[in-house]
Design a protein around this motif. Structure first.
Motif, PDB file in Angstrom:
ATOM      1  N   THR A 232     -31.086  -2.396   7.456  1.00 17.83           N
ATOM      2  CA  THR A 232     -29.728  -2.227   7.103  1.00 17.83           C
ATOM      3  C   THR A 232     -29.634  -0.640   6.941  1.00 17.83           C
ATOM      4  O   THR A 232     -28.747  -0.152   5.965  1.00 17.83           O
ATOM      5  N   LEU A 233     -30.334   0.307   7.378  1.00 17.74           N
ATOM      6  CA  LEU A 233     -30.085   1.809   7.272  1.00 17.74           C
ATOM      7  C   LEU A 233     -28.452   2.171   7.520  1.00 17.74           C
ATOM      8  O   LEU A 233     -28.206   1.835   8.769  1.00 17.74           O
ATOM      9  N   ILE A 234     -27.893   2.762   7.259  1.00 17.91           N
ATOM     10  CA  ILE A 234     -26.742   3.238   7.107  1.00 17.91           C
ATOM     11  C   ILE A 234     -26.416   3.952   8.474  1.00 17.91           C
ATOM     12  O   ILE A 234     -27.350   4.860   8.974  1.00 17.91           O
ATOM     13  N   SER A 235     -25.521   3.545   9.377  1.00 14.60           N
ATOM     14  CA  SER A 235     -25.529   4.236  10.601  1.00 14.60           C
ATOM     15  C   SER A 235     -23.880   4.455  10.839  1.00 14.60           C
ATOM     16  O   SER A 235     -23.640   5.043  11.846  1.00 14.60           O
ATOM     17  N   ALA A 236     -22.892   4.084   9.999  1.00 11.11           N
ATOM     18  CA  ALA A 236     -21.611   4.402  10.291  1.00 11.11           C
ATOM     19  C   ALA A 236     -20.723   4.314   8.736  1.00 11.11           C
ATOM     20  O   ALA A 236     -21.523   4.136   7.767  1.00 11.11           O
TER      21      ALA A 236
ATOM     22  N   SER B 118     -29.981   4.991   1.210  1.00  7.58           N
ATOM     23  CA  SER B 118     -30.140   3.858   2.174  1.00  7.58           C
ATOM     24  C   SER B 118     -31.605   3.664   2.356  1.00  7.58           C
ATOM     25  O   SER B 118     -32.118   2.511   2.118  1.00  7.58           O
ATOM     26  N   ALA B 119     -32.176   4.794   2.601  1.00  4.79           N
ATOM     27  CA  ALA B 119     -33.747   4.610   2.811  1.00  4.79           C
ATOM     28  C   ALA B 119     -34.455   4.255   1.498  1.00  4.79           C
ATOM     29  O   ALA B 119     -35.299   3.083   1.761  1.00  4.79           O
ATOM     30  N   MET B 120     -34.043   4.718   0.490  1.00  2.00           N
ATOM     31  CA  MET B 120     -34.630   4.051  -0.632  1.00  2.00           C
ATOM     32  C   MET B 120     -34.396   2.777  -1.178  1.00  2.00           C
ATOM     33  O   MET B 120     -35.325   2.097  -1.689  1.00  2.00           O
ATOM     34  N   ALA B 121     -33.316   2.240  -0.713  1.00  3.46           N
ATOM     35  CA  ALA B 121     -32.706   0.671  -0.939  1.00  3.46           C
ATOM     36  C   ALA B 121     -33.745  -0.004  -0.120  1.00  3.46           C
ATOM     37  O   ALA B 121     -34.067  -1.379  -0.488  1.00  3.46           O
ATOM     38  N   GLU B 122     -33.661   0.346   0.973  1.00  7.09           N
ATOM     39  CA  GLU B 122     -34.748  -0.381   1.999  1.00  7.09           C
ATOM     40  C   GLU B 122     -36.186  -0.709   1.761  1.00  7.09           C
ATOM     41  O   GLU B 122     -36.677  -1.393   1.584  1.00  7.09           O
ATOM     42  N   ALA B 123     -36.685   0.830   1.159  1.00  6.05           N
ATOM     43  CA  ALA B 123     -38.055   0.951   0.707  1.00  6.05           C
ATOM     44  C   ALA B 123     -38.143   0.026  -0.682  1.00  6.05           C
ATOM     45  O   ALA B 123     -39.279  -0.603  -0.610  1.00  6.05           O
ATOM     46  N   ALA B 124     -37.167  -0.349  -1.586  1.00  4.00           N
ATOM     47  CA  ALA B 124     -37.178  -1.039  -2.734  1.00  4.00           C
ATOM     48  C   ALA B 124     -37.120  -2.498  -2.268  1.00  4.00           C
ATOM     49  O   ALA B 124     -37.752  -3.248  -3.038  1.00  4.00           O
ATOM     50  N   SER B 125     -36.692  -2.893  -1.283  1.00  7.16           N
ATOM     51  CA  SER B 125     -36.692  -4.132  -0.760  1.00  7.16           C
ATOM     52  C   SER B 125     -37.644  -4.349   0.196  1.00  7.16           C
ATOM     53  O   SER B 125     -37.825  -5.698   0.964  1.00  7.16           O
ATOM     54  N   GLY B 126     -38.794  -3.518   0.250  1.00 11.05           N
ATOM     55  CA  GLY B 126     -40.074  -4.003   1.177  1.00 11.05           C
ATOM     56  C   GLY B 126     -39.808  -3.830   2.477  1.00 11.05           C
ATOM     57  O   GLY B 126     -41.049  -4.061   3.154  1.00 11.05           O
ATOM     58  N   ASN B 127     -38.943  -3.032   2.901  1.00  6.78           N
ATOM     59  CA  ASN B 127     -38.842  -2.928   4.461  1.00  6.78           C
ATOM     60  C   ASN B 127     -39.361  -1.421   4.804  1.00  6.78           C
ATOM     61  O   ASN B 127     -39.183  -0.554   4.035  1.00  6.78           O
TER      62      ASN B 127
ATOM     63  N   VAL C 186     -29.357   0.383  -6.415  1.00  6.96           N
ATOM     64  CA  VAL C 186     -29.181  -0.369  -7.992  1.00  6.96           C
ATOM     65  C   VAL C 186     -29.742  -1.959  -7.792  1.00  6.96           C
ATOM     66  O   VAL C 186     -30.341  -2.381  -8.751  1.00  6.96           O
ATOM     67  N   ALA C 187     -29.129  -2.485  -7.078  1.00  6.39           N
ATOM     68  CA  ALA C 187     -29.343  -4.027  -6.908  1.00  6.39           C
ATOM     69  C   ALA C 187     -30.702  -4.102  -6.376  1.00  6.39           C
ATOM     70  O   ALA C 187     -31.515  -5.047  -6.992  1.00  6.39           O
ATOM     71  N   ALA C 188     -31.424  -3.381  -5.566  1.00  9.54           N
ATOM     72  CA  ALA C 188     -32.726  -3.537  -4.960  1.00  9.54           C
ATOM     73  C   ALA C 188     -33.693  -3.260  -6.108  1.00  9.54           C
ATOM     74  O   ALA C 188     -34.996  -3.784  -6.051  1.00  9.54           O
TER      75      ALA C 188
END
Length: 451
Positions: free
Chosen positions: A2-6, A359-368, A46-48
């Motif tokens: 879910t990397l930001i695109s818009a 966005s990238a940090m949130a994905e990485a923190a979620s293991g993606n 923050v949630a991740a």
């Protein structure tokens, strides 16, 4: 993934206030939505990171967001340096309008050399009478300068570069890889980016806006500039919260220092045109070797494909190229180019860059897996052109005393007041621990060794 695109949906965050910057385009709507994008991605991070028990609520002050698209700092009893060189401006050539951008000495020299005149505004205007805008634009760019002929929206969309930009995504993500974020025990719900090391190799406005934004939530930003570099008209506004150091990247020692800084950075933000980092020896392969777990975001002026992808450019020039200044002229019923009331392409791109980092940090923190992000002023111009404008009679122009914080900021130039923050994400409200500083006032080192 879910990397930001818009831009985020308007009902995904709270927005208070109303009004708009006077413009043919939805400048204030873009301002609020771009702040909303930062908030949305910070809330996800923050949630991740489990810094809060639930997804934080995002709130944007519409008026303040619009004002942050202008100058955020008000000096007390002194004046900020002029933003523009004496030669900068829109000129009428034989068949239309062209904008010369001469703030940097080598850009000014290039324009004057092509025109064959000295640094006198009247002489420049006189010399332009014999040129077509297309020929002059081409000649100045070939000489290493920057200029932009005024095109209509239809002319831009039919131009090879305009067509290329229309195919670019708003945020281009590429080169997927898995990364491991460094532990930051100092991070809290109030300061979620505390301890995050951001290496900033951007200049002028869009990139610095992105890193100023990250600093506002606690990031440790180290900005690197060439020896003696200065941007007197904008630095008091965008060096807020940062350490600013000089480094000669053309020297072996300077390049080694940069590589050491990158190896210890969590985030790398840069604004180099395609091929420039490669020429410094910092190819993607080398960056992956030095900092395999970094988040990387970059921008350029005219997009990442097409004949102008390596062309130098600035917000005001892209406005001329992409038909924004011409559309403004028609809207204002004027007989000359009418740009946006603020450098909205720079600001919007900057906030979207910050959102991309988060966005990238949130994905990485979620293991993606994450990817590198590319943005451009020209693609942001297309976003603005497509954005719906709200109908309102309430104008947002200059800030009032009530729009500024009461705290005095002791900047490197003197005391002043900063605009109140426009964005709140749960318990996190933008604030900066370091006042705006002059360039070259810090050493090119991180404040503490990595843990």
């Amino acid at each position: 993934m879910t990397l930001i695109s818009a831009l985020p949906a308007s009902d995904s965050y709270k927005s208070s206030g109303k009004g708009s910057r006077p413009s043919a385009f939805a400048v204030s709507e873009l301002a609020t939505a771009s702040f909303g994008a930062v908030g949305q991605e910070l809330a996800r991070l923050v949630a991740a990171l489990n810094l809060a028990p639930k997804l934080p609520e995002v709130s944007v002050d519409h008026r303040l967001a619009s004002l942050w698209y202008g100058f955020s700092f008000k000096p007390n009893g002194w004046e900020m340096p002029s933003l523009w060189d004496a030669i900068v401006g829109d000129y009428q050539a034989s068949d239309g309008w062209i904008r010369l951008h001469t703030n940097l000495p080598h850009h000014r020299a290039a324009a004057l050399k092509v025109l064959g005149v000295k640094a006198d505004r009247d002489a420049v205007a006189q010399a332009l009478n014999t040129w077509s805008i297309a020929d002059l634009e081409t000649a100045i760019v070939a000489e290493g300068g920057v200029a932009a002929a005024m095109r209509s929206r239809s002319e831009w969309l039919d131009h090879p570069q305009g067509r290329a930009v229309s195919r670019d995504p708003l945020i281009g993500w590429h080169s997927p890889r898995r990364v491991t974020l460094r532990d930051r025990p100092e991070a809290t719900a109030q300061r979620p980016l505390a301890g995050l090391r951001v290496l900033d190799l951007t200049r002028i406005l869009a990139g610095p806006v992105s890193t100023r934004t990250l600093a506002g939530f606690g990031a440790e930003v180290l900005r690197i500039d060439p020896l003696g570099w200065d941007e007197p008209g904008v630095i008091p506004d965008i060096s807020l919260g940062k350490r600013c150091a000089y480094l000669d990247l053309k020297s072996p020692g300077g390049l080694m220092t940069l590589q050491a800084l990158l190896a210890q950075a969590d985030v790398f933000v840069h604004g180099y045109r395609p091929g420039v980092l490669d020429a410094l020896g910092l190819t993607k392969l080398k960056r992956d070797e030095l900092a395999p777990n970094r988040v990387e975001v970059t921008l350029n002026a005219y997009g990442w494909q097409g004949p102008w992808s390596a062309r130098r450019g600035f917000d005001s020039l892209v406005q001329m190229s992409a038909g924004i200044a011409d559309a403004g002229r028609a809207w204002a019923k004027a007989d000359k180019p009418t740009p946006l009331p603020v450098q909205a392409l720079d600001h919007a791109t900057g906030y979207l860059m910050a959102a991309a980092v988060l966005s990238a940090m949130a994905e990485a923190a979620s293991g993606n897996s994450i990817m590198l992000a590319q943005l451009s002023l020209a693609r942001t111009a297309e976003l603005l052109a497509a954005l719906a404008k709200s109908e309102t009679d309430q104008k947002i122009t200059d800030a009032t005393t009530a729009d500024y914080t009461k705290q005095i900021e002791t900047s490197g130039w003197g005391e002043g007041h900063r605009l109140k923050p426009a964005l709140t994400v749960g318990a996190a409200k933008m604030s900066w621990l370091r006042p705006a500083a002059k360039l070259g006032t810090s050493k090119p080192v991180w404040p503490s060794p990595p843990t």
